[in-house]
Design a protein around this motif. Structure first.
Motif, mmCIF file in Angstrom:
data_model
loop_
_atom_site.group_PDB
_atom_site.id
_atom_site.type_symbol
_atom_site.label_atom_id
_atom_site.label_comp_id
_atom_site.label_asym_id
_atom_site.label_seq_id
_atom_site.Cartn_x
_atom_site.Cartn_y
_atom_site.Cartn_z
ATOM 1 N N TYR A 1 0.828 -1.234 -0.102
ATOM 2 C CA TYR A 1 0.040 -0.131 0.103
ATOM 3 C C TYR A 1 0.916 1.221 0.041
ATOM 4 N N ASP A 2 0.412 2.335 -0.680
ATOM 5 C CA ASP A 2 1.181 3.488 -0.739
ATOM 6 C C ASP A 2 1.172 4.349 0.505
ATOM 7 N N SER A 3 0.368 4.094 1.604
ATOM 8 C CA SER A 3 0.349 4.797 2.637
ATOM 9 C C SER A 3 -0.311 4.142 3.933
ATOM 10 N N VAL A 4 -0.166 4.594 4.883
ATOM 11 C CA VAL A 4 -0.899 3.937 6.115
ATOM 12 C C VAL A 4 -2.204 4.240 5.995
ATOM 13 N N ARG A 5 -2.788 5.251 5.377
ATOM 14 C CA ARG A 5 -4.095 5.486 5.298
ATOM 15 C C ARG A 5 -4.668 4.660 4.283
ATOM 16 N N ASP A 6 -4.019 4.079 3.254
ATOM 17 C CA ASP A 6 -4.608 3.203 2.006
ATOM 18 C C ASP A 6 -4.608 1.885 2.727
ATOM 19 N N ALA A 7 -3.757 1.491 3.775
ATOM 20 C CA ALA A 7 -3.668 0.169 4.098
ATOM 21 C C ALA A 7 -4.857 0.076 5.244
ATOM 22 N N TYR A 8 -5.245 1.312 5.835
ATOM 23 C CA TYR A 8 -6.251 1.283 6.889
ATOM 24 C C TYR A 8 -7.556 1.141 6.142
ATOM 25 N N ILE A 9 -7.836 1.627 5.120
ATOM 26 C CA ILE A 9 -9.070 1.643 4.260
ATOM 27 C C ILE A 9 -9.329 0.258 3.906
ATOM 28 N N GLU A 10 -8.383 -0.648 3.649
ATOM 29 C CA GLU A 10 -8.543 -2.039 3.270
ATOM 30 C C GLU A 10 -8.904 -2.809 4.332
ATOM 31 N N TRP A 11 -8.023 -2.417 5.571
ATOM 32 C CA TRP A 11 -8.378 -3.293 6.648
ATOM 33 C C TRP A 11 -9.735 -2.830 7.166
ATOM 34 N N ARG A 12 -10.324 -1.771 7.190
ATOM 35 C CA ARG A 12 -11.626 -1.259 7.387
ATOM 36 C C ARG A 12 -12.546 -2.186 6.773
ATOM 37 N N ASP A 13 -12.324 -2.225 5.276
ATOM 38 C CA ASP A 13 -13.512 -3.041 4.401
ATOM 39 C C ASP A 13 -13.253 -4.582 5.110
ATOM 40 N N PHE A 14 -12.476 -4.929 5.296
ATOM 41 C CA PHE A 14 -12.502 -6.409 5.779
ATOM 42 C C PHE A 14 -13.179 -6.509 7.038
ATOM 43 N N ILE A 15 -13.032 -5.634 7.981
ATOM 44 C CA ILE A 15 -13.657 -5.731 9.375
ATOM 45 C C ILE A 15 -14.940 -5.378 9.236
ATOM 46 N N CYS A 16 -15.481 -4.365 8.292
ATOM 47 C CA CYS A 16 -16.840 -4.198 8.024
ATOM 48 C C CYS A 16 -17.755 -5.423 7.724
ATOM 49 N N SER A 17 -16.969 -6.460 6.840
ATOM 50 C CA SER A 17 -17.428 -7.681 6.374
ATOM 51 C C SER A 17 -17.970 -8.523 7.412
ATOM 52 N N PHE A 18 -17.762 -8.441 8.470
ATOM 53 C CA PHE A 18 -18.168 -9.180 9.820
ATOM 54 C C PHE A 18 -19.512 -8.588 10.314
ATOM 55 N N GLY A 19 -20.051 -7.608 9.820
ATOM 56 C CA GLY A 19 -21.109 -7.135 10.128
ATOM 57 C C GLY A 19 -21.114 -5.975 11.237
ATOM 58 N N LEU A 20 -19.795 -5.570 11.209
ATOM 59 C CA LEU A 20 -19.226 -4.463 12.283
ATOM 60 C C LEU A 20 -19.597 -3.150 11.794
ATOM 61 N N GLY A 21 -19.875 -2.134 12.666
ATOM 62 C CA GLY A 21 -20.242 -0.997 11.926
ATOM 63 C C GLY A 21 -21.590 -0.505 11.259
#
Length: 639
Positions: free
Chosen positions: A400-420
């Motif tokens: 990933y180009d930045s910490v922010r981009d890595a965070y976006i991918e991480w967040r998408d994965f976490i939300c797939s658990f029905g969170l948020g």
């Protein structure tokens, strides 16, 4: 001379005759106009305007609304949880009311004069000709007395309806209650009228359209004392009421009862589910209240008392309470780290326990345990520095180009658990929790160039993360199912209703789930969650302790059992309960054992007794008076 005079006379006569003819025409026209006006008015009154007909009919007839019985509510085993009981409303037609003995009436009803006057004004404002509710939910005893004296009160009559009867003294957060419909809704929905009842929250609100049924009408003949003399034309024009539809819930009410006993004198929430179906086995918000308190003339006083209670029994902690998930969240960090291949099961990190471990210039504390640890052991021991290191690798991943981009991918994965997100359609009061968005951190840090350490607290389930107990339980369902969850629900699917169950899949290989599940099994057998162990059953669990700036930390536990082909998942959140092993773990173990085995093993009776009698709301008794803890409990608390 005579002839001209005669000619003038004829002219005069013709003028007089013309004059009278004109008057006759005018008078005739006036008479015709008056007759036309009368004819038109009579036509309007008799054909077009039916108000006089209605007034005449109201002197001999009355249209009584037939209220349908609301649908019944059952548990998964067919036990009747919510039924109906008869109640009586005092109705009034303001136009027909004459002077009456107000003192006698308020004495019979047990109300004050101001309330009677206020309600009379309200009814007259609604309609002077239509019947509306003056006093609702009158008891059978008052009804019997009033019915004998009702002939003395022209314009008043009694109407029978049904009210709820709750067969359990708990679970008000599940059932909800019914209350009088608001004037705003009456104006918006013609199916309601003043004095009608509607579901206010819980299942009573979510399934109002199914539970309420359809109102009917009965035309009654009455005498000059407004006493019923029979049905008009033998009910030929009556419309029967249609009973509401029954609901079958997924609750195991016996398990629910046991969970409420364990949560007595504690604040928090418990959700237990069947992972393969998404069915909610129990839902406990504590402290709760008896739903029967919201029935009858005392419901207003009871609501005020509950609303002023500092322990907030009206607040549903299971779906409306947002809490940091604590160390239970480490399971998802491990899963994503494996998926992104920034760690393997054999990846090890050092931990110096309470002496604190330096990670990128930041020191992180932990409890004392062996070191270094691999991933299995890190889940088993709930090692903080381990998962901070994993978090750093996730966010500094070079793909990933930045910490922010890595965070976006991480967040998408976490939300797939029905969170948020809101995941259970059965509860209108559910909140989505919070998986913080990148713009939130952009504003907080005033830059898009973050460093991983800025959001380090997320690595161990703290910081801006907020989940409901339902979402934590759903997270456990995904782990138990090794990659998917079914729509959580507490009512069995009904054809035509908006409660259909769907399968939601997480994009992650099963082999990674197996690794995390193995670490959870180690935690329950010989790690921080071993206080939940059940004889001959392999449990997979993860403890959590959420920091609380306002007092004792919150005690958290997430688990499922058995390890293979799981039958139950559970999430427990106990406010001010200390670390996870202190209260959440033993309570979770007891509930799972009760469900899977039907009884509690003798070796755990002492733990059960302590959980039943412990009090986290009123200050505990001095230590010398407390129940002695078993050696196993003491060891768990040290861990």
């Amino acid at each position: 001379d005579v002839a001209p005079s005669r000619g003038l006379g004829d002219v005069y006569k013709r003028q007089v005759m013309n004059k009278y003819t004109h008057r006759k025409t005018v008078i005739s026209a006036i008479i015709i106009c008056v007759c036309c006006i009368y004819i038109i008015r009579l036509f309007y009154m008799q054909v077009i305007d039916d108000s006089f007909q209605i007034k005449a009919m109201m002197n001999s007839q009355r249209i009584a609304t037939q209220y349908p019985a609301r649908g019944l509510i059952f548990d998964r085993n067919g036990k009747l949880l919510v039924e109906n009981q008869p109640a009586y409303d005092l109705m009034v037609i303001p136009r027909q009311v004459k002077d009456f003995d107000t003192t006698e009436l308020i004495t019979i009803l047990g109300i004050d004069k101001d309330m009677l006057i206020k309600n009379m004004v309200k009814c007259r404002k609604y309609s002077p000709f239509k019947a509306s509710v003056l006093i609702s939910q009158i008891t059978a005893n008052k009804y019997a007395v009033l019915q004998e004296k009702l002939h003395k009160y022209p314009g008043f009559f009694m109407q029978t309806r049904t009210l709820r009867k709750y067969n359990v003294s708990h679970s008000a957060d599940v059932f909800g209650y019914i209350g009088e419909v608001s004037q705003t809704l009456v104006e918006q929905d013609s199916t309601y009228a003043p004095g009608d009842y509607i579901g206010v929250n819980g299942l009573e609100k979510s399934y109002e359209n199914l539970l309420r049924g359809t109102k009917g009408e009965q035309i009654l003949l009455v005498d000059n004392y407004n006493r019923v003399k029979g049905s008009y034309q033998n009910g030929l024009y009556d419309k029967p009421a249609i009973v509401g539809q029954n609901l079958t819930t997924t609750l195991d009410i016996d398990l629910q009862e046991y969970a409420y006993q364990l949560m007595r004198n504690k604040r928090g929430g418990i959700i237990a589910m069947e992972p393969s179906t998404g069915e909610i086995l129990l839902k406990v918000s504590s402290p709760g209240y008896d739903p029967q308190l919201m029935i009858g003339l005392e419901r207003g006083k009871n609501y005020k008392k509950l609303n002023q209670d500092p322990n907030k029994p009206l607040f549903d902690r299971t779906v409306s309470g947002a809490y940091p998930p604590g160390s239970t969240f480490k399971t998802l960090q491990a899963l994503y780290g494996l998926k992104e291949e920034v760690i393997t099961p054999e990846t090890c990190f050092e931990c110096y326990g309470k002496a604190k471990t330096a990670i990128g210039g930041i020191r992180m504390g932990c409890h004392n345990h062996n070191s270094p640890l691999n991933l299995y052991q890190a889940i088993q021991q709930s090692c903080n520095p381990y998962f901070v290191n994993v978090w750093r690798r996730i966010l500094e991943n070079r793909k990933y180009d930045s910490v922010r981009d890595a965070y976006i991918e991480w967040r998408d994965f976490i939300c797939s658990f029905g969170l948020g997100a809101k995941i259970c359609p059965d509860f209108s009061n559910e909140i989505s929790g919070s998986i913080p968005t990148p713009p939130l951190f952009d504003r907080k840090f005033r830059t898009q160039d973050w460093r991983w350490s800025y959001i380090m607290s997320l690595s161990i389930g703290q910081g801006e993360l907020e989940l409901t107990p339902l979402q934590i339980a759903n997270m456990a369902c995904v782990l138990a199912n090794r990659g998917y969850y079914m729509t959580p629900h507490i009512v069995r699917p009904i054809e035509g209703a908006n409660n259909q169950v769907e399968k939601h899949t997480v994009d992650c290989d099963r082999k990674y789930f197996d690794i995390v599940v193995e670490g959870m099994a180690m935690a329950a057998s010989s790690g921080t969650a071993r206080g939940a162990s059940i004889d001959s059953v392999v449990i997979c669990g993860k403890t959590g302790t959420a920091q609380n700036p306002h007092g004792e930390d919150h005690s958290i536990f997430m688990a499922f059992a058995p390890k293979d082909n799981p039958k139950i998942v559970i999430a427990i959140y106990i406010e001010n309960g200390g670390f996870g092993a202190q209260y959440a773990v033993p309570i979770g173990g007891l509930i799972m054992e009760k469900y899977l085995k039907g009884k509690i093993a003798p070796r755990k009776k002492a733990i059960e007794e302590r959980m039943l009698n412990s009090n986290l709301i009123i200050p505990e008794t001095p230590k010398k008076e407390q129940h002695l803890k078993t050696a196993e409990e003491k060891q768990n608390e040290e861990d």
